[in-house]
Design an enzyme around this catalytic site. Structure first.
Site, PDB file in Angstrom:
ATOM      1  N   ASP A  95       0.714  -1.407   0.091  1.00 48.52           N
ATOM      2  CA  ASP A  95       0.077   0.015   0.148  1.00 48.52           C
ATOM      3  C   ASP A  95       0.996   1.400  -0.089  1.00 48.52           C
ATOM      4  O   ASP A  95       0.317   2.300   0.580  1.00 48.52           O
ATOM      5  CB  ASP A  95      -0.980   0.019   1.259  1.00 48.52           C
ATOM      6  CG  ASP A  95      -0.084  -0.201   2.579  1.00 48.52           C
ATOM      7  OD1 ASP A  95       1.165   0.117   2.577  1.00 48.52           O
ATOM      8  OD2 ASP A  95      -0.627  -0.616   3.477  1.00 48.52           O
ATOM      9  N   GLU A 117      -0.776  -8.843  -1.532  1.00 46.13           N
ATOM     10  CA  GLU A 117      -1.351  -8.334  -0.330  1.00 46.13           C
ATOM     11  C   GLU A 117      -2.768  -7.446  -0.703  1.00 46.13           C
ATOM     12  O   GLU A 117      -2.784  -6.434  -0.048  1.00 46.13           O
ATOM     13  CB  GLU A 117      -0.419  -7.450   0.648  1.00 46.13           C
ATOM     14  CG  GLU A 117      -0.878  -7.458   2.141  1.00 46.13           C
ATOM     15  CD  GLU A 117       0.333  -6.653   2.801  1.00 46.13           C
ATOM     16  OE1 GLU A 117       0.237  -5.442   2.379  1.00 46.13           O
ATOM     17  OE2 GLU A 117       1.041  -7.206   3.528  1.00 46.13           O
ATOM     18  N   GLU A 131      -1.896   5.110   2.800  1.00 47.83           N
ATOM     19  CA  GLU A 131      -2.045   3.954   2.346  1.00 47.83           C
ATOM     20  C   GLU A 131      -3.455   3.376   2.101  1.00 47.83           C
ATOM     21  O   GLU A 131      -3.473   2.531   1.088  1.00 47.83           O
ATOM     22  CB  GLU A 131      -1.463   2.913   3.462  1.00 47.83           C
ATOM     23  CG  GLU A 131      -0.016   3.223   3.915  1.00 47.83           C
ATOM     24  CD  GLU A 131       0.291   4.219   4.526  1.00 47.83           C
ATOM     25  OE1 GLU A 131      -0.491   5.034   5.218  1.00 47.83           O
ATOM     26  OE2 GLU A 131       1.525   4.722   4.835  1.00 47.83           O
ATOM     27  N   HIS A 203       6.032   4.511  12.862  1.00 47.20           N
ATOM     28  CA  HIS A 203       6.335   5.170  11.652  1.00 47.20           C
ATOM     29  C   HIS A 203       5.188   5.924  11.028  1.00 47.20           C
ATOM     30  O   HIS A 203       5.519   6.669  10.057  1.00 47.20           O
ATOM     31  CB  HIS A 203       7.317   4.458  10.765  1.00 47.20           C
ATOM     32  CG  HIS A 203       6.455   3.379   9.786  1.00 47.20           C
ATOM     33  ND1 HIS A 203       6.089   2.350  10.505  1.00 47.20           N
ATOM     34  CD2 HIS A 203       5.647   3.614   8.580  1.00 47.20           C
ATOM     35  CE1 HIS A 203       5.321   1.629   9.641  1.00 47.20           C
ATOM     36  NE2 HIS A 203       5.024   2.392   8.693  1.00 47.20           N
ATOM     37  N   ARG A 205       2.251   7.939   9.243  1.00 41.00           N
ATOM     38  CA  ARG A 205       1.839   9.403   9.102  1.00 41.00           C
ATOM     39  C   ARG A 205       0.960   9.938  10.132  1.00 41.00           C
ATOM     40  O   ARG A 205       1.021  11.216  10.652  1.00 41.00           O
ATOM     41  CB  ARG A 205       1.527   9.818   7.789  1.00 41.00           C
ATOM     42  CG  ARG A 205       2.812  10.048   6.808  1.00 41.00           C
ATOM     43  CD  ARG A 205       2.175  10.312   5.356  1.00 41.00           C
ATOM     44  NE  ARG A 205       3.067  10.848   4.681  1.00 41.00           N
ATOM     45  CZ  ARG A 205       4.037  10.409   4.070  1.00 41.00           C
ATOM     46  NH1 ARG A 205       4.400   9.164   4.437  1.00 41.00           N
ATOM     47  NH2 ARG A 205       4.897  11.068   3.341  1.00 41.00           N
ATOM     48  N   HIS A 236      12.772   4.409  13.230  1.00 37.28           N
ATOM     49  CA  HIS A 236      12.494   4.510  11.605  1.00 37.28           C
ATOM     50  C   HIS A 236      13.021   5.841  11.406  1.00 37.28           C
ATOM     51  O   HIS A 236      13.170   6.918  12.032  1.00 37.28           O
ATOM     52  CB  HIS A 236      10.907   4.638  11.589  1.00 37.28           C
ATOM     53  CG  HIS A 236      10.644   4.559   9.985  1.00 37.28           C
ATOM     54  ND1 HIS A 236      10.991   5.348   9.036  1.00 37.28           N
ATOM     55  CD2 HIS A 236      10.221   3.598   9.286  1.00 37.28           C
ATOM     56  CE1 HIS A 236      10.497   5.360   7.759  1.00 37.28           C
ATOM     57  NE2 HIS A 236       9.925   3.626   7.845  1.00 37.28           N
TER      58      HIS A 236
HETATM   59  C1  UD1 Z   1       6.772   4.684   3.825  1.00 37.45           C
HETATM   60  C2  UD1 Z   1       5.275   4.220   3.103  1.00 37.45           C
HETATM   61  C3  UD1 Z   1       4.347   3.329   4.385  1.00 37.45           C
HETATM   62  C4  UD1 Z   1       5.201   2.462   4.789  1.00 37.45           C
HETATM   63  C5  UD1 Z   1       6.529   2.635   5.276  1.00 37.45           C
HETATM   64  C6  UD1 Z   1       7.263   1.256   5.691  1.00 37.45           C
HETATM   65  C7  UD1 Z   1       4.400   5.777   1.851  1.00 37.45           C
HETATM   66  C8  UD1 Z   1       3.519   6.837   1.469  1.00 37.45           C
HETATM   67  N1  UD1 Z   1       4.640   5.511   2.725  1.00 37.45           N
HETATM   68  O1  UD1 Z   1       6.667   5.445   4.987  1.00 37.45           O
HETATM   69  O2  UD1 Z   1       3.264   3.020   3.776  1.00 37.45           O
HETATM   70  O3  UD1 Z   1       4.493   1.724   5.896  1.00 37.45           O
HETATM   71  O4  UD1 Z   1       7.272   3.180   4.283  1.00 37.45           O
HETATM   72  O5  UD1 Z   1       8.339   2.038   6.534  1.00 37.45           O
HETATM   73  O6  UD1 Z   1       4.601   5.104   0.663  1.00 37.45           O
HETATM   74  N2  UD1 Z   1      14.144   7.772   5.315  1.00 37.45           N
HETATM   75  C9  UD1 Z   1      15.476   7.506   5.049  1.00 37.45           C
HETATM   76  N3  UD1 Z   1      15.857   6.339   4.669  1.00 37.45           N
HETATM   77  C10 UD1 Z   1      15.095   5.006   4.335  1.00 37.45           C
HETATM   78  C11 UD1 Z   1      13.906   5.375   4.455  1.00 37.45           C
HETATM   79  C12 UD1 Z   1      13.208   6.565   4.742  1.00 37.45           C
HETATM   80  O7  UD1 Z   1      16.243   8.389   5.524  1.00 37.45           O
HETATM   81  O8  UD1 Z   1      15.893   4.158   4.174  1.00 37.45           O
HETATM   82  C13 UD1 Z   1      13.534   8.931   5.414  1.00 37.45           C
HETATM   83  C14 UD1 Z   1      13.642  10.023   4.199  1.00 37.45           C
HETATM   84  O9  UD1 Z   1      13.884  11.249   4.898  1.00 37.45           O
HETATM   85  C15 UD1 Z   1      12.268   9.784   3.571  1.00 37.45           C
HETATM   86  C16 UD1 Z   1      11.386   9.570   4.757  1.00 37.45           C
HETATM   87  O10 UD1 Z   1      12.004   8.750   5.665  1.00 37.45           O
HETATM   88  O11 UD1 Z   1      11.991  11.103   2.702  1.00 37.45           O
HETATM   89  C17 UD1 Z   1      10.066   9.400   4.619  1.00 37.45           C
HETATM   90  O12 UD1 Z   1      10.075   8.358   3.451  1.00 37.45           O
HETATM   91  P1  UD1 Z   1       8.500   7.579   2.949  1.00 37.45           P
HETATM   92  O13 UD1 Z   1       8.947   6.410   2.087  1.00 37.45           O
HETATM   93  O14 UD1 Z   1       8.020   8.858   2.127  1.00 37.45           O
HETATM   94  O15 UD1 Z   1       7.599   7.456   3.911  1.00 37.45           O
HETATM   95  P2  UD1 Z   1       7.875   6.735   5.214  1.00 37.45           P
HETATM   96  O16 UD1 Z   1       7.350   7.079   6.521  1.00 37.45           O
HETATM   97  O17 UD1 Z   1       9.032   5.949   5.293  1.00 37.45           O
HETATM   98  N1  UDP Z   2      11.353  -4.496  10.566  1.00 43.49           N
HETATM   99  C1  UDP Z   2      12.682  -4.571  10.741  1.00 43.49           C
HETATM  100  N2  UDP Z   2      13.671  -3.881  11.195  1.00 43.49           N
HETATM  101  C2  UDP Z   2      13.023  -3.001  12.308  1.00 43.49           C
HETATM  102  C3  UDP Z   2      11.600  -2.900  12.339  1.00 43.49           C
HETATM  103  C4  UDP Z   2      10.803  -3.453  11.480  1.00 43.49           C
HETATM  104  O1  UDP Z   2      13.610  -5.286   9.616  1.00 43.49           O
HETATM  105  O2  UDP Z   2      14.014  -2.159  12.880  1.00 43.49           O
HETATM  106  C5  UDP Z   2      10.391  -5.281   9.789  1.00 43.49           C
HETATM  107  C6  UDP Z   2       9.457  -5.888  10.378  1.00 43.49           C
HETATM  108  O3  UDP Z   2       9.887  -7.168  10.751  1.00 43.49           O
HETATM  109  C7  UDP Z   2       8.363  -5.906   9.333  1.00 43.49           C
HETATM  110  C8  UDP Z   2       8.652  -4.668   8.337  1.00 43.49           C
HETATM  111  O4  UDP Z   2       9.867  -4.267   8.907  1.00 43.49           O
HETATM  112  O5  UDP Z   2       8.612  -7.203   8.445  1.00 43.49           O
HETATM  113  C9  UDP Z   2       7.809  -3.893   8.639  1.00 43.49           C
HETATM  114  O6  UDP Z   2       8.017  -2.442   8.168  1.00 43.49           O
HETATM  115  P1  UDP Z   2       7.383  -1.248   8.692  1.00 43.49           P
HETATM  116  O7  UDP Z   2       6.855  -1.214  10.100  1.00 43.49           O
HETATM  117  O8  UDP Z   2       8.411  -0.174   8.338  1.00 43.49           O
HETATM  118  O9  UDP Z   2       6.198  -1.072   7.576  1.00 43.49           O
HETATM  119  P2  UDP Z   2       4.570  -1.418   7.351  1.00 43.49           P
HETATM  120  O10 UDP Z   2       4.584  -2.734   7.724  1.00 43.49           O
HETATM  121  O11 UDP Z   2       3.750  -0.672   8.440  1.00 43.49           O
HETATM  122  O12 UDP Z   2       4.176  -1.087   6.159  1.00 43.49           O
END
Ligand code: UD1
Ligand code: UDP
Length: 368
Positions: A95, A117, A131, A203, A205, A236
């Protein structure tokens, strides 16, 4: 037949890895991976554990990215790669913005899109944001739907999807979990034997701002109330989370703020934990299969199956509610045991094999 698996974030990598590896074992398919790298660091972490290499990498992530910027960079980037690679089927997971845009890019090029999924719903388009909209939009553009459970299938049927295109496969996260949980991975934090570990992740929003502050304050109060708990919080990298957590929880010897764990160590941390507090989707699916009680820091969930089983509980993000629910599990052994009984409503570890077979049948029919 050329299959393209598109992966943007950590959970997509974990849940898609077993599918990529199952297709790779099969001579009928030529499988390639497009990493949008919506997450850069977290994606690389997950790829290395599962030995996945990207054939195409868009390297999209920018610090503090906004949804419109991300969406526009993704649609242009994915479209170019589709034109170059010409896959017969594209698979996206979950999502995220990556999966929604992938479905849209495939639609523009009339390439069949399969949604992994599929059918998870809260039925509130704004929760979780964005999402719920991402999965509704991706689902509407999908040719094949791989639903983890009968509940998710029934959501799609209610939306008028063709039943012939919906397959209940289980969630591939359980494939990833079961192979990973066989091994114990070292943790960078030491938990003394007499202490109970509370594992925390957040993490989402909708938890930015006051909710994450409430979560932090509740954690502080719980650590003061119970001298036998240690909180482990892999933070995160999203700056909205990191800033609040650093402001409230730094410098407490029983609150271990760490960088995101690699998947192997995270699974080991779940196994060692007493209670898990999270707003994560994936963790709601994994922890019950490990027999760990999960308190969800949200008011609703698209994953009601484990709540129905009584092994996951929605507790919201009010400070007093979090303190009361965690205290209840720490104080009351019966309440704890009732939630720690274990259940795996999301899969049996064989989902990716089923998906390969369904895709094989799909092409047999298309080519007939
Ligand atoms: C995203 C997804 C969310 C998912 C989550 C899993 C969208 C809109 N959101 O949220 O559905 O549950 O990932 O974790 O698709 N960043 C880093 N390094 C990384 C990852 C993120 O620095 O490896 C930071 C960056 O500043 C980036 C910010 O996190 O711009 C946000 O990342 P983004 O993918 O937009 O949103 P998430 O909150 O990570
Ligand atoms: N996870 C991980 N390391 C961490 C925290 C979570 O590998 O420090 C794994 C967790 O086991 C799960 C996935 O990341 O499989 C979930 O990711 P996240 O919570 O970022 O996203 P969501 O599932 O909410 O989309």
């Amino acid at each position: 037949m050329k299959i393209m698996c598109v992966i943007g974030t950590r959970p997509e990598a974990i849940k898609m890895a077993p599918v990529v590896n199952a297709f790779k074992k099969c001579d009928d398919f030529d499988v390639c991976v497009l990493a949008t790298a919506q997450h850069r660091d977290l994606l690389d972490q997950a790829f290395s554990l599962f030995n996945i290499k990207a054939d195409y990498d868009l390297n999209i992530m920018q610090p503090g990215q906004t949804l419109p910027e991300l969406t526009s960079r993704l649609i242009v980037g994915i479209d170019k790669i589709l034109t170059e690679a010409k896959p017969n089927l594209v698979i996206g997971q979950g999502d995220t913005t990556t999966v929604f845009v992938t479905a849209l890019a495939c639609f523009y090029q009339k390439i069949p899109f399969a949604h992994l999924e599929a059918g998870l719903r809260t039925h509130d388009l704004y929760s979780p944001f964005p999402e719920e909209a991402n999965r509704v939009l991706a689902g509407n553009l999908a040719r094949l739907h791989f639903s983890p459970t009968e509940v998710s299938k029934s959501n799609l049927l209610r939306e008028g999807m063709n039943p012939k295109n919906i397959f209940v496969t289980g969630n591939t996260v359980i494939d990833a979990l079961l192979t990973t949980a066989e091994k114990d991975f070292p943790l960078e934090v030491t938990i003394p034997k007499e202490k109970r570990m509370v594992l925390v992740t957040s993490h989402r929003r909708e938890n930015f701002g006051q909710p994450i502050i409430n979560i932090c304050k509740a954690i502080l109060e719980l650590v003061n109330k119970y001298s036998d708990i240690i909180v482990v919080f892999p933070v995160h990298p999203n700056p909205n989370i990191r800033k609040a957590v650093d402001e409230y929880l730094l410098n407490n010897e029983r609150i271990k703020l760490v960088s995101p764990f690699d998947y192997g160590p995270f699974v080991s941390a779940m196994k060692k934990s007493y209670i898990i507090l999270t707003d994560s989707g994936g963790v709601q699916e994994e922890a019950p299969a490990l027999g760990k009680p999960v308190l969800v820091l949200r008011r609703d969930t698209e994953r009601p199956e484990a709540v129905t089983e009584g092994v996951v509980k929605l507790i919201g993000t009010e400070q007093n509610d979090i303190i009361a629910e965690v205290s209840n599990l720490l104080d009351d052994v019966d309440a704890y045991n009732a939630m720690a009984k274990g259940a795996s409503p999301y899969g049996d570890g064989k989902s990716s094999k089923r998906i390969v077979e369904i895709v094989r049948d799909y092409f047999l029919q298309v080519n007939r």
